[in-house]
Design a protein around this motif. Sequence first.
Motif, PDB file in Angstrom:
ATOM      1  N   ASP A  27      10.824  11.058   8.546  1.00 58.89           N
ATOM      2  CA  ASP A  27      10.264  10.199   9.584  1.00 58.89           C
ATOM      3  C   ASP A  27      10.189   8.753   9.089  1.00 58.89           C
ATOM      4  O   ASP A  27       9.406   8.436   8.198  1.00 58.89           O
ATOM      5  N   ARG A  86       8.886   6.282  10.375  1.00 57.42           N
ATOM      6  CA  ARG A  86       7.605   5.619  10.660  1.00 57.42           C
ATOM      7  C   ARG A  86       6.631   5.743   9.496  1.00 57.42           C
ATOM      8  O   ARG A  86       5.727   4.933   9.361  1.00 57.42           O
ATOM      9  N   LEU A  87       6.864   6.783   8.655  1.00 58.54           N
ATOM     10  CA  LEU A  87       5.977   6.919   7.492  1.00 58.54           C
ATOM     11  C   LEU A  87       6.113   5.708   6.580  1.00 58.54           C
ATOM     12  O   LEU A  87       5.133   5.249   5.984  1.00 58.54           O
ATOM     13  N   ALA A 125       6.959   2.636   7.557  1.00 58.49           N
ATOM     14  CA  ALA A 125       6.292   1.514   8.207  1.00 58.49           C
ATOM     15  C   ALA A 125       4.781   1.634   8.044  1.00 58.49           C
ATOM     16  O   ALA A 125       4.093   0.660   7.730  1.00 58.49           O
ATOM     17  N   MET A 126       4.282   2.857   8.245  1.00 55.34           N
ATOM     18  CA  MET A 126       2.842   3.068   8.140  1.00 55.34           C
ATOM     19  C   MET A 126       2.355   2.729   6.737  1.00 55.34           C
ATOM     20  O   MET A 126       1.345   2.042   6.549  1.00 55.34           O
ATOM     21  N   SER A 127       3.098   3.199   5.738  1.00 54.87           N
ATOM     22  CA  SER A 127       2.654   2.964   4.374  1.00 54.87           C
ATOM     23  C   SER A 127       2.718   1.471   4.030  1.00 54.87           C
ATOM     24  O   SER A 127       1.853   0.961   3.321  1.00 54.87           O
ATOM     25  N   ALA A 128       3.703   0.753   4.596  1.00 54.25           N
ATOM     26  CA  ALA A 128       3.782  -0.680   4.341  1.00 54.25           C
ATOM     27  C   ALA A 128       2.606  -1.411   4.974  1.00 54.25           C
ATOM     28  O   ALA A 128       2.040  -2.331   4.381  1.00 54.25           O
ATOM     29  N   THR A 129       2.209  -0.996   6.180  1.00 56.78           N
ATOM     30  CA  THR A 129       1.070  -1.673   6.816  1.00 56.78           C
ATOM     31  C   THR A 129      -0.231  -1.399   6.072  1.00 56.78           C
ATOM     32  O   THR A 129      -1.212  -2.104   6.265  1.00 56.78           O
ATOM     33  N   LEU A 130      -0.231  -0.357   5.222  1.00 58.93           N
ATOM     34  CA  LEU A 130      -1.419  -0.108   4.404  1.00 58.93           C
ATOM     35  C   LEU A 130      -1.343  -0.851   3.075  1.00 58.93           C
ATOM     36  O   LEU A 130      -2.148  -0.605   2.180  1.00 58.93           O
ATOM     37  N   GLY A 131      -0.328  -1.717   2.940  1.00 53.34           N
ATOM     38  CA  GLY A 131      -0.241  -2.550   1.752  1.00 53.34           C
ATOM     39  C   GLY A 131       0.548  -1.946   0.612  1.00 53.34           C
ATOM     40  O   GLY A 131       0.474  -2.427  -0.521  1.00 53.34           O
ATOM     41  N   CYS A 132       1.313  -0.903   0.901  1.00 57.76           N
ATOM     42  CA  CYS A 132       2.049  -0.213  -0.154  1.00 57.76           C
ATOM     43  C   CYS A 132       3.459  -0.786  -0.232  1.00 57.76           C
ATOM     44  O   CYS A 132       4.149  -0.887   0.784  1.00 57.76           O
ATOM     45  N   PRO A 156       7.531  -1.114  -1.011  1.00 60.25           N
ATOM     46  CA  PRO A 156       8.586  -0.122  -0.732  1.00 60.25           C
ATOM     47  C   PRO A 156       8.825   0.850  -1.885  1.00 60.25           C
ATOM     48  O   PRO A 156       9.022   2.044  -1.658  1.00 60.25           O
ATOM     49  N   VAL A 203       5.063   8.642  -1.723  1.00 57.22           N
ATOM     50  CA  VAL A 203       5.089   9.389  -0.461  1.00 57.22           C
ATOM     51  C   VAL A 203       6.394  10.169  -0.290  1.00 57.22           C
ATOM     52  O   VAL A 203       6.405  11.376  -0.092  1.00 57.22           O
TER      53      VAL A 203
END
Lengths: 221, 586
Positions: free
Chosen positions: B469, B471-472, B474-481, B483, B490
């Motif tokens: 997925d 989106r995982l 994108a989600m992890s990047a928006t949490l400051g993680c 690449p 993850v």
Amino acid sequence: MDPIATPFLGLQLSLQRLQTPTSTLLSDLHLSVPAGCVHTIMGSSGSGKSSLLAAICGTLDPGMRCEGTVHVNGRRLDTLPTHQRAVGLLLQDDLLFAHLSVLENLLFAVRPGPQAQRRQQAMAALADVELAAYAQANPATLSGGQRARVALARALLAHPVAILLDEPFSKLDTALRQRLREQVFGAIAQRRIAAILVTHDPADIADPARLTVLGRQSDHA
Amino acid sequence: MSAPTSAKPLVPQLRFAALALALSVGLPWAWSLTGALLAAGSATGWSSLAMDVQTRPALWMAVWTGVAATAVAWFGAAWLLAAHFGSLRWAALVRRLPAMLALPHAAFAIGAVILLAPSGVLVRLAAAALAPLASARGLVLDTPPAWRSTQDPWGLGLIAVLVFKEVAFLLWAAAAHLQRPDVARRMGLELRLAQTLGYSAADAWWRVAWPQLRPRMLAPLVAVLAYNIGVVDVALVIGPTTPPPLAVLAWQWLQDADPANNARGAAAAWLLAAVLAVVVALGAGAQSLLTTHWLRPRWSRGPRPGPVSDRGDAPHRSAGRELNATIARAGLHGAYLAVVTALAWASVASLWPFPDLWPQAWSLEAWGQVVQSAGTVGTTVWLGMTSAAAAVLWCVAWFECAPARWQQRAWALVYLPLALPGVLWTLGLHRLALDWGIDASAWGLWLAHSLCALPYVALVLHGPYSGFDPRLGAMSATLGCSPWAFVWRVKLPLLRGALAAAFAVGFAVSVAQYLPTLYVGAGRYTTVGTEALALSGGGQRPLMAAYAALLWLLPAAVFGFAAWVARPRHWMTPRHSSAGLAVQGR
């Protein structure tokens, strides 16, 4: 086009054009969302709502092109990679990481620091959404409403300056939906985060004065 | 079907890394192909091939055994899929596929010989059953029958071994696609929808699921055909000898000391490739005609007429379907079990005269000899480990670094080695090793094995990577993680099952390599596979069986390790996750 001169607390979007390889999805869209407010965007499917959110948080597909600027609290974001923008995301699907427990999912969003302190923050966030008992649980065993609350807690733990909500309530039943809406909007107001909400459901509209309907001529908020 | 969304490149600079990766594999492959081409460049090779009396019958034997085995395996796998998918039986089938894949072709062939030979287990069983009847007539069944049941002149034994192996491979290729969470969900919904429109479960499969799955099975089908037409090791053990399939002749000529024979072998390898291309082209034409004029109209013809409520026999028929499926599955599993049991049995039966079912003396001598030749086992293990690791690392790096468009274009190239006869690649790899000065060295062997394992490893990882997925991320990047942290924290943990399975498959492929080990290693490196094959013609049955059993045990152990790595996490709550199935791949 319009350099931000005065510091403005909140999110300012000035979009000239958002294009797919074959067509222009959006043009001339300008939004100012004060901190703590929720701006709602509605529009038919394919009107570019989700792409607009992707442009703001920097996760556009490689073929897409975006001309414009995004500022939050006077800081320009659109030149930064996603993980440095501090723009949070809540989607229809909770997207909790399946290999991590509920607590580990929250710890994922907490900034590096002393372990005990990080854990304390995560536990406090979990208590805020009334799920402290589920800290060690497998997220897959939680109900839809519980998972949505964990996702909210996780997004808030990263201390976002702005948050993007992409139909985050649409998969919940009516009663849960109302409760989560209050929780989300309450957290946004309390923490002074600027938020953009994309939805199909008129009941989701947080503030009728802050509404953009895409796919029509009146695109200005 | 939705197009697979490949992983996005993390930063543009990664293109250089992707380019380097592409070159690191593309260069040796191109070099090998060119080397094979140059080796067949002499006109004398081709003319001596044309004049050899064996060429024509050997070519027909290769086409007959290859096409027959492929066709039976294809329809068998399709039928098994139809009878199993969408029910609990499917899980039972998929769960045992790794154990079946772990058994190399050559080991299966050796076990089959122990079962099928005139003095084999099956004839002994028949003799024991017939003994009362025979003694009543004053006959004693103390000599094996004089028929040729293993290296039969029609290649039936060869075809049987190939069918059992390739059915498992095709099922596995189908499972790799069908086990993707997104595909499984969608396919299940579509099948149920078709049933609400009045189609029976079987009709729904053939008209809705199979037409979508079939195009994805064509590449594995070509790989199966290429393998079957160009097979050498199985044919050496159980294939016909007068004439042998052309690949065996090509292999013998290539190994000859006489350069003229080598040129003839190179020409024969290319002839095989050309014949393969013709068969594939004919098959592709036939299938496209069949699809447009016969299958496609049937898919949308509507449910079979007849009031559904009057079908009093429906539960009975579905019970019959279930019984058939169970029998077929038991037959498939039973064949593998029989082969493995025969290998284990024969490896410890030191004195076992015909027609005794029970050996007169048992001995662990053969296994003792295996232990003494620890170097052989050691070579097999380090070669398998390093080449599987190299192939997995390469694939992970490639999927992470290469832009989506590169990945799509490179897919055909990654597959190419599977679509060409093994003798041809071996010839090319040998030339590569000679040109690069690494023949008869550990480096050369490692490179050859890694290149052979790579397509299979890529095949395993392609589905999980393209089904991941996006989106995982994108989600992890928006949490400051960042690449890289996302990949490490993850993506790889979520894909650990697929990565471990890919490693096991790479290891199994390396263990099963016979031609490159012998040819690129110039006979200096013996592995379990080359030992088993070298012993297959001789009289040391226990030793041969022990090596063949080891040929299965080593990959089976690695598959077991892979299953352990992929095990569902243990959750520290009163509520446990209901099953590993729900967690797998999410």
